[in-house]
Design a protein around this motif. Structure first.
Motif, short mmCIF file in Angstrom:
data_model
loop_
_atom_site.label_atom_id
_atom_site.label_comp_id
_atom_site.label_asym_id
_atom_site.label_seq_id
_atom_site.Cartn_x
_atom_site.Cartn_y
_atom_site.Cartn_z
N GLY A 39 0.95 -1.10 0.21
CA GLY A 39 -0.06 0.18 0.02
C GLY A 39 0.93 1.39 0.07
N PHE A 40 1.85 1.21 0.69
CA PHE A 40 2.74 2.54 0.88
C PHE A 40 3.55 2.66 -0.52
CE2 PHE A 40 7.47 4.27 1.59
CZ PHE A 40 6.85 5.32 2.01
N MET A 41 4.18 1.53 -1.29
CA MET A 41 4.76 1.52 -2.41
C MET A 41 3.88 1.86 -3.47
SD MET A 41 7.84 0.82 -1.78
CE MET A 41 8.51 0.53 -3.46
N ALA A 47 2.06 9.49 -6.15
CA ALA A 47 2.62 10.66 -5.61
C ALA A 47 3.73 11.32 -6.50
CB ALA A 47 2.99 10.59 -4.25
N LYS A 48 4.68 10.37 -6.66
CA LYS A 48 5.76 10.68 -7.51
C LYS A 48 5.33 11.07 -9.20
CE LYS A 48 9.82 8.85 -5.18
NZ LYS A 48 11.06 7.82 -5.13
N LYS A 53 4.31 15.31 -12.91
CA LYS A 53 3.47 15.65 -13.74
C LYS A 53 3.17 17.49 -13.51
CE LYS A 53 -1.28 15.33 -15.59
NZ LYS A 53 -2.68 14.65 -15.45
N HIS A 54 3.18 17.84 -12.17
CA HIS A 54 3.08 19.08 -11.72
C HIS A 54 4.24 19.85 -11.22
CE1 HIS A 54 -1.35 18.37 -12.42
NE2 HIS A 54 -1.20 17.37 -11.85
N SER A 55 5.12 19.20 -11.43
CA SER A 55 6.51 20.09 -11.20
C SER A 55 6.83 20.37 -9.56
CB SER A 55 6.91 21.12 -12.35
OG SER A 55 6.75 20.82 -13.39
N TYR A 56 6.70 19.52 -8.90
CA TYR A 56 6.82 19.58 -7.46
C TYR A 56 7.63 18.34 -6.85
CZ TYR A 56 2.58 17.19 -6.32
OH TYR A 56 1.39 16.16 -6.27
N GLU A 63 4.95 11.54 3.17
CA GLU A 63 3.97 10.54 2.55
C GLU A 63 3.28 9.46 3.47
OE1 GLU A 63 1.43 9.40 -0.63
OE2 GLU A 63 2.59 11.31 -0.28
N LEU A 64 4.59 9.00 4.24
CA LEU A 64 4.18 7.87 5.11
C LEU A 64 3.50 8.31 6.30
CD1 LEU A 64 4.58 4.76 5.82
CD2 LEU A 64 6.68 5.65 6.93
N VAL A 65 3.60 9.68 7.04
CA VAL A 65 3.11 10.44 7.89
C VAL A 65 1.60 10.56 7.53
CG1 VAL A 65 3.13 12.28 9.48
CG2 VAL A 65 5.08 11.16 9.17
#
Length: 72
Positions: A39-41, A47-48, A53-56, A63-65
């Motif tokens: 699930g985390f992967m 997210a990556k 795509k949105h340049s951040y 993300e884990l928190v």
């Protein structure tokens, strides 16, 4: 009012075995750990992709928190 028999006083004794079967914890722990990692992967991969795509930038620790807080 019809009599139904002897009704014991107080509350029944609490047993965690009914709600949480302790005997299966050892068998389920590996399965649960694998589900958490997958699930985390999956979440960090999405997210990556969105970050590219949105340049951040994405911080995997945050993300884990965030996942932990969402599950809480």
């Amino acid at each position: 009012i019809p009599i139904v028999g002897n009704i014991p006083k107080g509350l029944p004794e609490f047993t965690a075995e009914i709600i949480f079967p302790i005997s299966f914890v050892e068998q389920l722990s590996l399965v649960v750990f694998n589900i958490v990692i997958i699930g985390f992967m999956e979440s960090i991969a999405i997210a990556k992709q969105l970050a590219n795509k949105h340049s951040y930038q994405v911080d995997s620790s945050l993300e884990l928190v965030g996942l932990g807080m969402a599950n809480l």
